[in-house]
Scaffold this active site. Sequence first.
Site, PDB file in Angstrom:
ATOM      1  N   ILE A   1       3.097  -1.704   6.435  1.00 19.25           N
ATOM      2  CA  ILE A   1       4.488  -2.673   6.579  1.00 19.25           C
ATOM      3  C   ILE A   1       5.088  -2.690   5.185  1.00 19.25           C
ATOM      4  O   ILE A   1       6.193  -3.256   4.770  1.00 19.25           O
ATOM      5  CB  ILE A   1       3.958  -4.133   6.646  1.00 19.25           C
ATOM      6  CG1 ILE A   1       2.817  -4.422   5.648  1.00 19.25           C
ATOM      7  CG2 ILE A   1       3.252  -4.242   7.875  1.00 19.25           C
ATOM      8  CD1 ILE A   1       2.537  -6.079   5.813  1.00 19.25           C
ATOM      9  N   GLY A   2       4.621  -1.680   4.132  1.00 18.27           N
ATOM     10  CA  GLY A   2       5.241  -1.334   2.926  1.00 18.27           C
ATOM     11  C   GLY A   2       4.971  -0.258   2.040  1.00 18.27           C
ATOM     12  O   GLY A   2       3.580  -0.056   2.390  1.00 18.27           O
ATOM     13  N   VAL A   3       5.571   0.117   1.542  1.00 14.03           N
ATOM     14  CA  VAL A   3       5.060   1.255   0.654  1.00 14.03           C
ATOM     15  C   VAL A   3       5.849   1.505  -0.765  1.00 14.03           C
ATOM     16  O   VAL A   3       7.121   0.942  -0.938  1.00 14.03           O
ATOM     17  CB  VAL A   3       5.548   2.697   1.072  1.00 14.03           C
ATOM     18  CG1 VAL A   3       5.061   3.954   0.207  1.00 14.03           C
ATOM     19  CG2 VAL A   3       4.868   2.804   2.594  1.00 14.03           C
TER      20      VAL A   3
ATOM     21  N   PHE B   1       2.699   1.553  -6.279  1.00 20.99           N
ATOM     22  CA  PHE B   1       1.417   1.234  -6.243  1.00 20.99           C
ATOM     23  C   PHE B   1       0.630   1.879  -4.907  1.00 20.99           C
ATOM     24  O   PHE B   1      -0.602   2.262  -4.941  1.00 20.99           O
ATOM     25  CB  PHE B   1       1.163  -0.374  -6.033  1.00 20.99           C
ATOM     26  CG  PHE B   1       1.679  -0.903  -4.688  1.00 20.99           C
ATOM     27  CD1 PHE B   1       2.972  -1.468  -4.547  1.00 20.99           C
ATOM     28  CD2 PHE B   1       1.140  -0.678  -3.537  1.00 20.99           C
ATOM     29  CE1 PHE B   1       3.838  -1.711  -3.757  1.00 20.99           C
ATOM     30  CE2 PHE B   1       1.821  -1.303  -2.361  1.00 20.99           C
ATOM     31  CZ  PHE B   1       3.038  -1.739  -2.444  1.00 20.99           C
ATOM     32  N   GLY B   2       1.186   2.332  -3.955  1.00 23.18           N
ATOM     33  CA  GLY B   2       0.494   2.734  -2.712  1.00 23.18           C
ATOM     34  C   GLY B   2       1.173   1.964  -1.432  1.00 23.18           C
ATOM     35  O   GLY B   2       2.484   1.989  -1.148  1.00 23.18           O
ATOM     36  N   LYS B   3       0.361   1.610  -0.406  1.00 22.37           N
ATOM     37  CA  LYS B   3       0.790   1.297   0.850  1.00 22.37           C
ATOM     38  C   LYS B   3       0.214  -0.256   0.922  1.00 22.37           C
ATOM     39  O   LYS B   3      -0.763  -0.596   0.519  1.00 22.37           O
ATOM     40  CB  LYS B   3       0.471   2.018   1.852  1.00 22.37           C
ATOM     41  CG  LYS B   3       0.769   3.562   1.834  1.00 22.37           C
ATOM     42  CD  LYS B   3       0.472   4.262   3.121  1.00 22.37           C
ATOM     43  CE  LYS B   3       0.952   5.808   2.874  1.00 22.37           C
ATOM     44  NZ  LYS B   3       0.468   6.612   4.065  1.00 22.37           N
ATOM     45  N   VAL B   4       1.159  -1.065   1.877  1.00 18.99           N
ATOM     46  CA  VAL B   4       0.692  -2.413   2.108  1.00 18.99           C
ATOM     47  C   VAL B   4       0.244  -2.229   3.725  1.00 18.99           C
ATOM     48  O   VAL B   4       1.112  -2.059   4.338  1.00 18.99           O
ATOM     49  CB  VAL B   4       1.524  -3.363   1.815  1.00 18.99           C
ATOM     50  CG1 VAL B   4       1.263  -4.750   2.405  1.00 18.99           C
ATOM     51  CG2 VAL B   4       2.051  -3.299   0.473  1.00 18.99           C
TER      52      VAL B   4
ATOM     53  N   LYS C   1      -2.720  -4.951  -0.103  1.00 20.37           N
ATOM     54  CA  LYS C   1      -2.021  -3.759  -0.902  1.00 20.37           C
ATOM     55  C   LYS C   1      -3.094  -2.900  -1.462  1.00 20.37           C
ATOM     56  O   LYS C   1      -3.943  -3.433  -2.364  1.00 20.37           O
ATOM     57  CB  LYS C   1      -1.336  -4.623  -1.824  1.00 20.37           C
ATOM     58  CG  LYS C   1      -0.576  -3.496  -2.670  1.00 20.37           C
ATOM     59  CD  LYS C   1       0.667  -4.145  -3.488  1.00 20.37           C
ATOM     60  CE  LYS C   1      -0.029  -4.958  -4.986  1.00 20.37           C
ATOM     61  NZ  LYS C   1       1.127  -5.138  -5.763  1.00 20.37           N
TER      62      LYS C   1
ATOM     63  N   ASP D   1       9.438  -8.003 -12.982  1.00 16.01           N
ATOM     64  CA  ASP D   1       9.758  -6.901 -11.811  1.00 16.01           C
ATOM     65  C   ASP D   1      10.564  -7.749 -10.637  1.00 16.01           C
ATOM     66  O   ASP D   1      10.189  -7.618  -9.365  1.00 16.01           O
ATOM     67  CB  ASP D   1       8.623  -6.458 -11.158  1.00 16.01           C
ATOM     68  CG  ASP D   1       8.804  -4.797 -10.686  1.00 16.01           C
ATOM     69  OD1 ASP D   1      10.297  -4.573 -10.785  1.00 16.01           O
ATOM     70  OD2 ASP D   1       8.287  -4.214 -10.049  1.00 16.01           O
TER      71      ASP D   1
END
Length: 817
Positions: free
Chosen positions: A490-492, A495-498, A512, A612
Amino acid sequence: MINLKLLTLWVLTVLCSSHISSASDSFFINCGSPENATLNNRTFVSDSNLPTEIVDSTQGISLETTDSNSLPSGDESTLFETARVFSDESTYKFPIKQHGWFLIRLYFFPFVSPSRDLTAAKFSVSAQNFTLIRDYKPSKTSLVKEYTLNISTDHLSLEFRPKIDSFAFINAVEVFKLPENLLPEEAGLIATQKNLKLRTHAIETVSRINMGNLSVTRDQDKLWRRWDSDSAFIGEAHFGMPVENLKAVNFTAGGGGITEDVAPVYVYGTATRLNSENNPNTNANLTWNFRIEPGFDYFLRFHFCNIIVDPFGFERQISFDIYVNSERVETVDMTEVANGTFGAPYFVYAVMQKERSREGALNLSIGGVMDVSLYPVSFINGFEILKLSNEKRSLDVSDAVFSDSSSRGKSSNPRIGLIAGVSAALCVGLVFCMVVFWCCVRRRRKMQSVHSREVKQNESLIFSSSKIGYRFPLGLIKEATDDFDERLVIGVGGFGKVYKGVLRDKTEIAAKRGAPQSRQGLAEFKTEIEMLSQFRHRHLVSLIGYCDESSEMIIVYEFMEKGTLKSHLYDFDDDDDRKRLSWRQRLEICVGAARGLHYLHTGSARAVIHRDVKSANILLDESFMAKVADFGLSKTGPDLDQTHVSTAVKGSFGYLDPEYLTRQQLTEKSDVYSFGVVMLEVICGRAVIDPSLPREEVNLIEWAMKLVKRGKVEEILDPFLEGKVKSEEVKKYCELTEKCLGQNGSERPTMGDLLWNLEFLLQVQAKDEKAAMVDDDDLEASVVGSTVQFSVNGVGDIAGVSMSKVFAQMVVREETR
């Protein structure tokens, strides 16, 4: 009559042939089209009547799209209207008069016609026995591939080979001879004293980058090359600033043979330079990040032209190093042409070995050498990444080759000695393996027993009522995410992927997972867990647990059904109105996020600075309630007797506080600035940096604030909101945003002041909606009067009426209704 037709056909053929050859060894072909097409001073000739020495017109069929609305935007759309389709192996054969470097551009767009769906194609393309593309299966988007070959024969063959039971297609082809000396004979290998001969390789263009946050279109380049803006490749913490000085470029000064064939004036006349004007001791590198395909060597070309004018009028040392993946490639010294004296543009080049690009990442950095002077200067104008064919004479990723270091040294022992040595090694190895196997069995049984007890203990904790802050077993997270199934991403981010997941008790989670090469790293992983463990607030994303088993870095949060604020402002399909937010929803989200940040700044003895803040880090639940997320970069604020925290610059490009960026001094006002950028995104409905827009609109802050200062706030409003929000409210919102974006922290409101003013705007909007519904003239008049009178500097009196009294009057009126 028949003779007349034959004569006409012969004349057309001769005309086409002479037209193609009018420029020496240049061929521009509009494939599958019955007509010529003119584009950027090039005439693309129909291939229907080409001489058979180039292509047999009976090969394949011609197709034309019936849906012009589906064509890609831009000038090149003309070339995508038709295509030539081949069911069998077919060849374009171009006669070559002068040997040397040739450029080949191939245009592909898989449109759908009544007789053929080009998305079903699958084929390979080769040239001069080099594989350019293998088993290409087109997506639904257009593709322009660019290659360079050194031709030493009297023809250049371009071959299309369909897979069995499939077909090949091509929309347009460019083949033309490049100017002499555009490419060198050889280039030096990084970190070695060896050179590599380029002319024995086929070359593919991977990236052609123009620094200075400016794109260069094909019509602005003599060789019709496209140069992309560097803004999409800039690293997280970037100390650069764009520079433009087109008039300074002088191709005749200083010699060197550099012409506009190497790169246009729009490349040499713009640059990204180190921003050191506010700090004489700036010690930082400029960094750009690129993705490449491992298993190939890469030819890298760096373009430099001194267009830097010293604003202080004194001589500075302009000497800096170039690094590729942390290895120094070259030292550039332009000290002698400083102070507005412009030497000839020039470039340096190097080859990156495939052993050094296994991870598929290429990082370019430039920075000062050890003996830099005050206010150091480093800059770059342009950068090119070109892939070289490998041992398989291929440029396709499926043919990647990795060197096996273990096979480099071959034994020189006699045959008998080799057999004896191998036999002895096998015996020793067999005994060793038996011992290791026995030890592993015992250890495995012991580990299984311990692990079984740990899992039972952990499960009893994880499924307790709180579900907060527990250490998850890796196996349980894998179960919840179907072993990190890509369909659940659902997200990139950096850090990597969620991943979305569901625990056994049906609780939805977001996991995450830090990638091995994650920029986030262990320190940020720990920081985020510590921050989320000590803070609980309805407008901060809640921590459920974490996992650090087997070197994993996984943080488990509550699942936010509506995703990021960013995805509802501009990161979605234009026709997806379900994602669009009303003005009231946008204000409610701003208020919610501001409450979360205000809590961070004031909820403990020492403020916590998020560092951030951006629209991608504001998440929305199923009711569109905003929650601030991603605390990996968070920092504890200064002590009571201090004004700031001195720390390295971290954050996201476009959102960074300029004061923090230049002085490395972090305060709560840095979050206020970043939140001001988010507020601009909210009202404009667009990204902070958008290279696809006209140059003056690329940077949201510069463009929007310029219009706000001119009083043209209606021009920055998201078109979706036009007619749905009062101009007076937009004006007040923009005034508040402008305060947040002050260059100095002292000019900005605190997060508390910002929150009060946003809540007031929300109250006004609620009253406006109520007034519109009941048509209460008195109520509407009082609300309009309120909208004109409020302060963006604090929570004190508003034109003589205190904030608390205003809210009290609103509440009283509401209760009396």
